[in-house]
Design a protein around this motif. Structure first.
Motif, short mmCIF file in Angstrom:
data_model
loop_
_atom_site.label_atom_id
_atom_site.label_comp_id
_atom_site.label_asym_id
_atom_site.label_seq_id
_atom_site.Cartn_x
_atom_site.Cartn_y
_atom_site.Cartn_z
N LYS A 1 -56.73 -33.36 -21.44
CA LYS A 1 -57.87 -33.67 -20.56
C LYS A 1 -58.03 -35.19 -20.41
CE LYS A 1 -61.66 -31.31 -20.76
NZ LYS A 1 -62.90 -30.67 -21.24
N SER A 2 -57.90 -35.92 -21.51
CA SER A 2 -58.01 -37.37 -21.44
C SER A 2 -56.84 -37.96 -20.67
CB SER A 2 -58.05 -37.98 -22.85
OG SER A 2 -59.24 -37.59 -23.52
N ARG A 3 -55.66 -37.39 -20.88
CA ARG A 3 -54.47 -37.88 -20.17
C ARG A 3 -54.63 -37.68 -18.67
NH1 ARG A 3 -48.53 -35.78 -21.76
NH2 ARG A 3 -49.03 -36.91 -23.68
N LEU A 4 -55.13 -36.50 -18.27
CA LEU A 4 -55.34 -36.21 -16.85
C LEU A 4 -56.39 -37.14 -16.26
CD1 LEU A 4 -54.77 -34.42 -14.38
CD2 LEU A 4 -56.59 -32.88 -15.19
N GLN A 5 -57.46 -37.36 -17.00
CA GLN A 5 -58.52 -38.25 -16.52
C GLN A 5 -57.99 -39.66 -16.31
OE1 GLN A 5 -62.16 -38.06 -18.77
NE2 GLN A 5 -62.80 -40.10 -18.14
N GLU A 6 -57.21 -40.16 -17.24
CA GLU A 6 -56.65 -41.51 -17.11
C GLU A 6 -55.75 -41.61 -15.88
OE1 GLU A 6 -54.62 -42.31 -20.72
OE2 GLU A 6 -56.45 -42.41 -21.95
N GLN A 7 -54.96 -40.57 -15.64
CA GLN A 7 -54.04 -40.60 -14.50
C GLN A 7 -54.80 -40.54 -13.18
OE1 GLN A 7 -50.53 -38.20 -14.83
NE2 GLN A 7 -50.41 -37.83 -12.63
N LEU A 8 -55.81 -39.67 -13.10
CA LEU A 8 -56.54 -39.49 -11.85
C LEU A 8 -57.48 -40.66 -11.55
CD1 LEU A 8 -57.44 -35.68 -12.06
CD2 LEU A 8 -55.59 -36.76 -10.76
N LYS B 1 -56.78 -45.41 -10.13
CA LYS B 1 -57.04 -46.23 -8.95
C LYS B 1 -58.52 -46.22 -8.55
CE LYS B 1 -52.39 -45.61 -7.06
NZ LYS B 1 -51.58 -45.19 -5.88
N GLY B 2 -59.36 -45.72 -9.41
CA GLY B 2 -60.79 -45.73 -9.10
C GLY B 2 -61.49 -44.50 -9.62
N THR B 3 -62.79 -44.48 -9.51
CA THR B 3 -63.60 -43.37 -10.01
C THR B 3 -63.45 -42.15 -9.13
OG1 THR B 3 -65.22 -44.92 -10.93
CG2 THR B 3 -65.92 -42.63 -10.65
N VAL B 4 -63.22 -41.01 -9.74
CA VAL B 4 -63.13 -39.73 -9.03
C VAL B 4 -63.95 -38.70 -9.80
CG1 VAL B 4 -60.87 -40.20 -8.01
CG2 VAL B 4 -61.01 -39.15 -10.28
N ASP B 5 -64.22 -37.59 -9.14
CA ASP B 5 -65.01 -36.52 -9.75
C ASP B 5 -64.06 -35.42 -10.25
OD1 ASP B 5 -67.12 -34.93 -10.56
OD2 ASP B 5 -67.33 -33.97 -8.60
N ILE B 6 -63.96 -35.27 -11.58
CA ILE B 6 -63.10 -34.25 -12.18
C ILE B 6 -63.99 -33.19 -12.81
CG2 ILE B 6 -61.25 -33.80 -13.84
CD1 ILE B 6 -60.61 -36.83 -13.69
N THR B 7 -63.83 -31.96 -12.40
CA THR B 7 -64.70 -30.89 -12.92
C THR B 7 -63.86 -29.72 -13.43
OG1 THR B 7 -64.90 -29.94 -10.69
CG2 THR B 7 -66.62 -31.46 -11.40
N TYR B 8 -64.40 -29.06 -14.45
CA TYR B 8 -63.80 -27.84 -14.99
C TYR B 8 -64.79 -26.71 -14.80
CZ TYR B 8 -60.35 -30.85 -17.26
OH TYR B 8 -59.35 -31.76 -17.50
N VAL C 1 -60.33 -13.66 -22.90
CA VAL C 1 -59.44 -14.59 -22.21
C VAL C 1 -60.23 -15.25 -21.08
CG1 VAL C 1 -57.35 -14.89 -20.84
CG2 VAL C 1 -57.38 -13.25 -22.71
N PHE C 2 -60.30 -16.57 -21.13
CA PHE C 2 -61.03 -17.32 -20.11
C PHE C 2 -60.04 -17.92 -19.11
CE2 PHE C 2 -63.80 -17.35 -23.80
CZ PHE C 2 -65.04 -17.10 -23.24
N LYS C 3 -60.44 -17.88 -17.85
CA LYS C 3 -59.68 -18.55 -16.79
C LYS C 3 -60.52 -19.72 -16.29
CE LYS C 3 -57.70 -17.90 -12.16
NZ LYS C 3 -57.49 -16.95 -11.02
N VAL C 4 -59.98 -20.92 -16.37
CA VAL C 4 -60.71 -22.14 -15.99
C VAL C 4 -59.91 -22.91 -14.95
CG1 VAL C 4 -61.47 -24.40 -16.83
CG2 VAL C 4 -61.95 -22.35 -18.17
N SER C 5 -60.63 -23.47 -13.99
CA SER C 5 -59.98 -24.33 -13.00
C SER C 5 -60.35 -25.78 -13.25
CB SER C 5 -60.43 -23.94 -11.59
OG SER C 5 -61.82 -24.17 -11.42
N VAL C 6 -59.47 -26.68 -12.88
CA VAL C 6 -59.77 -28.11 -12.91
C VAL C 6 -59.66 -28.61 -11.48
CG1 VAL C 6 -57.37 -28.70 -13.48
CG2 VAL C 6 -59.20 -30.37 -13.85
N ALA C 7 -60.67 -29.34 -11.03
CA ALA C 7 -60.71 -29.78 -9.64
C ALA C 7 -60.90 -31.29 -9.55
CB ALA C 7 -61.84 -29.07 -8.89
N LEU C 8 -60.33 -31.86 -8.53
CA LEU C 8 -60.46 -33.28 -8.22
C LEU C 8 -61.25 -33.43 -6.93
CD1 LEU C 8 -59.72 -36.32 -8.52
CD2 LEU C 8 -57.61 -35.80 -7.29
N ASP C 9 -62.45 -34.00 -7.03
CA ASP C 9 -63.33 -34.15 -5.86
C ASP C 9 -63.48 -32.83 -5.12
OD1 ASP C 9 -63.75 -36.85 -6.37
OD2 ASP C 9 -62.02 -37.46 -5.19
N GLY C 10 -63.63 -31.75 -5.89
CA GLY C 10 -63.86 -30.44 -5.31
C GLY C 10 -62.61 -29.67 -4.95
#
Length: 232
Positions: free
Chosen positions: A164-171, A174-181, A195-204
C-alpha cells in the motif's frame, strides 16, 4: 542438537560441510551460557554476528543486482531491506534448525530465548560469519541459494512488503491524488471462513481488486495487483 549433530544435519540436508567445530560453537553460544560454564574456553557469537551481517548484506546485494537487471536503486534497496531483517533471518534459522543448536544459559532457555526472533536473527548472522570463515563465500552462497534466495521464487518475502505504501509513493510521485480502498464483496467459503473483495481506486477509477481473509489482507492484495498492472 549439539554443534556436531548440526554439522552432520547441514551436510546431509544442504550438502554444505563445516570443518571447524570450535568456530561453529562460537557462533551458537550466547553469553549467558559462558557465564554458567566458566571453565569452557571460547567467545560468544557477537563478533561473528558482526561479520555475518556484512556478509549477508553483500551476498543479498550481489544476488539482487544480478537477478533484477531492470530494477533501479530504490527497488533494489527496498527488496534488500525486506530480505535482510529480523523476521526473515529468524524464519531461516528455524528452517535449517539452527535454533535447536543454540547454546543457552538455563535462565534464557526457560524464558523461551530459543524462539526469540531477535536472538535467532543474531545467531543466523553469526552462523553465516562462521561458515564464511570456515568454507568461504561459495559455501555461503550455496546455502543461501537453498534457503533465502529460493524463498524469492516462492513469494515468501511478499508478507513483509508494504504494498500500500509502495503504491501510494508511485501514484503520488507527480502530485497529490486520491487513493481509496473499498469493500466490494464479502463471502464465506465452504469451511465458513470469510473472504473479502476490495478494490483500490485512483481518483475514483478502479485500478485493481484484491482478495483476503481480512480487509487488511485484501487491501494489500489489491495494492500488489495494482502495482503489477501498472508495471505492464
Amino acid at each position: 542438537m549439539s554443534p556436531e549433530e548440526f554439522i552432520n544435519y547441514l551436510s546431509k540436508n544442504y550438502h554444505v560441510n563445516f570443518d571447524n567445530v570450535d568456530l561453529l560453537k562460537e557462533a551458537l553460544t550466547q553469553r549467558n551460557y559462558l557465564n554458567e560454564h566458566p571453565k569452557e574456553k571460547g567467545r560468544d557469537y557477537q563478533r561473528l554476528e558482526f561479520l555475518g551481517d556484512a556478509i549477508m548484506q553483500a551476498s543479498v546485494t550481489e544476488y539482487l543486482f544480478k537477478r533484477y537487471p531492470d530494477w533501479d536503486e530504490g527497488q533494489l534497496t527496498e527488496m534488500r531491506i525486506t530480505m535482510v531483517q529480523t523476521k526473515s533471518f529468524a524464519h531461516f534459522s528455524q528452517v535449517i534448525h539452527l535454533n535447536e543448536a543454540i547454546r543457552l544459559g538455563k535462565g534464557e532457555e526457560m524464558n523461551g530465548a530459543r524462539h526469540r526472533p531477535s536472538l535467532l536473527e543474531d545467531i543466523w548472522e553469526a552462523f553465516i560469519g562462521a561458515l564464511f570463515l570456515d568454507q568461504g563465500q561459495q559455501a555461503v552462497v550455496k546455502l543461501l541459494n537453498q534457503t533465502v534466495f529460493a524463498a524469492i521464487d516462492e513469494n515468501f518475502f511478499d508478507q513483509f512488503i508494504d504494498f500500500k505504501s509502495r503504491l501510494q509513493e508511485q501514484l503520488q510521485a507527480k502530485g497529490t491524488v486520491d487513493i481509496t480502498y473499498n469493500i466490494e464483496d464479502e463471502e464465506r467459503n465452504e469451511d465458513n471462513s470469510q473472504v473479502f473483495k476490495v478494490s483500490v481506486a485512483l481518483d475514483g477509477r478502479i485500478l485493481a481488486y484484491g482478495f483476503g481473509s481480512s480487509i487488511k489482507d485484501a487491501e494489500k492484495a489489491a495494492a500488489q495487483q495494482a502495482l503489477v498492472d501498472l508495471s505492464e
